[in-house]
Design a protein around this motif. Sequence first.
Motif, PDB file in Angstrom:
ATOM      1  N   ARG A  65      32.295 -17.571  16.304  1.00  0.00           N
ATOM      2  CA  ARG A  65      32.043 -18.556  17.361  1.00  0.00           C
ATOM      3  C   ARG A  65      30.641 -18.335  17.884  1.00  0.00           C
ATOM      4  N   ASP A  66      29.999 -19.409  18.209  1.00  0.00           N
ATOM      5  CA  ASP A  66      28.632 -19.343  18.708  1.00  0.00           C
ATOM      6  C   ASP A  66      28.692 -19.027  20.196  1.00  0.00           C
ATOM      7  N   VAL A  67      28.113 -17.920  20.586  1.00  0.00           N
ATOM      8  CA  VAL A  67      28.168 -17.485  21.976  1.00  0.00           C
ATOM      9  C   VAL A  67      26.880 -17.886  22.676  1.00  0.00           C
ATOM     10  N   ARG A  68      27.015 -18.531  23.790  1.00  0.00           N
ATOM     11  CA  ARG A  68      25.863 -18.937  24.600  1.00  0.00           C
ATOM     12  C   ARG A  68      25.689 -17.939  25.746  1.00  0.00           C
ATOM     13  N   PRO A  69      24.456 -17.553  26.052  1.00  0.00           N
ATOM     14  CA  PRO A  69      24.254 -16.626  27.172  1.00  0.00           C
ATOM     15  C   PRO A  69      24.665 -17.286  28.492  1.00  0.00           C
ATOM     16  N   ARG A  70      25.317 -16.493  29.339  1.00  0.00           N
ATOM     17  CA  ARG A  70      25.759 -17.021  30.637  1.00  0.00           C
ATOM     18  C   ARG A  70      24.745 -16.766  31.737  1.00  0.00           C
ATOM     19  N   LEU A  71      23.896 -15.795  31.532  1.00  0.00           N
ATOM     20  CA  LEU A  71      22.946 -15.403  32.563  1.00  0.00           C
ATOM     21  C   LEU A  71      21.547 -15.827  32.148  1.00  0.00           C
ATOM     22  N   HIS A  72      20.863 -16.482  33.042  1.00  0.00           N
ATOM     23  CA  HIS A  72      19.490 -16.894  32.769  1.00  0.00           C
ATOM     24  C   HIS A  72      18.574 -16.212  33.778  1.00  0.00           C
ATOM     25  N   LEU A  73      17.647 -15.436  33.287  1.00  0.00           N
ATOM     26  CA  LEU A  73      16.724 -14.700  34.137  1.00  0.00           C
ATOM     27  C   LEU A  73      15.496 -15.559  34.422  1.00  0.00           C
ATOM     28  N   GLU A  74      14.962 -15.385  35.608  1.00  0.00           N
ATOM     29  CA  GLU A  74      13.738 -16.085  35.992  1.00  0.00           C
ATOM     30  C   GLU A  74      12.555 -15.517  35.227  1.00  0.00           C
ATOM     31  N   GLN A  75      11.475 -16.248  35.184  1.00  0.00           N
ATOM     32  CA  GLN A  75      10.256 -15.806  34.513  1.00  0.00           C
ATOM     33  C   GLN A  75       9.801 -14.472  35.106  1.00  0.00           C
ATOM     34  N   GLY A  76       9.617 -13.467  34.273  1.00  0.00           N
ATOM     35  CA  GLY A  76       9.153 -12.161  34.713  1.00  0.00           C
ATOM     36  C   GLY A  76      10.250 -11.234  35.207  1.00  0.00           C
ATOM     37  N   GLU A  77      11.484 -11.707  35.261  1.00  0.00           N
ATOM     38  CA  GLU A  77      12.615 -10.898  35.712  1.00  0.00           C
ATOM     39  C   GLU A  77      13.295 -10.284  34.489  1.00  0.00           C
TER      40      GLU A  77
END
Length: 89
Positions: A65-77
């Motif tokens: 199954r294709d897993v999508r990331p749940r967490l998106h970090l801000e630029q530089g974080e």
Amino acid sequence: MATNLRLGGEAEAALRAEAERTGRSQQHILREAVGKYLGLIPSQADHVDPLIARGKVAPPRVPFRDVRPRLHLEQGESSLDLLDRDDRT
């Protein structure tokens, strides 16, 4: 014989991933799968991936199954920024 095959998104992603993982072409994988399904190629139920056989990798518990990331970090974080100060080493 040449033919066109339309795959669903999940099957396409799984086929691409398997081709990349094994270094075989997608066409080779599909030919083998059709051959096994039609009984033209003996199915090797005891065939195990060499890494699984050596205990280096555990066999999959669920189908691809294709897993999508749940967490998106801000630029530089970075993920380190999400840890408490006491957790950083």
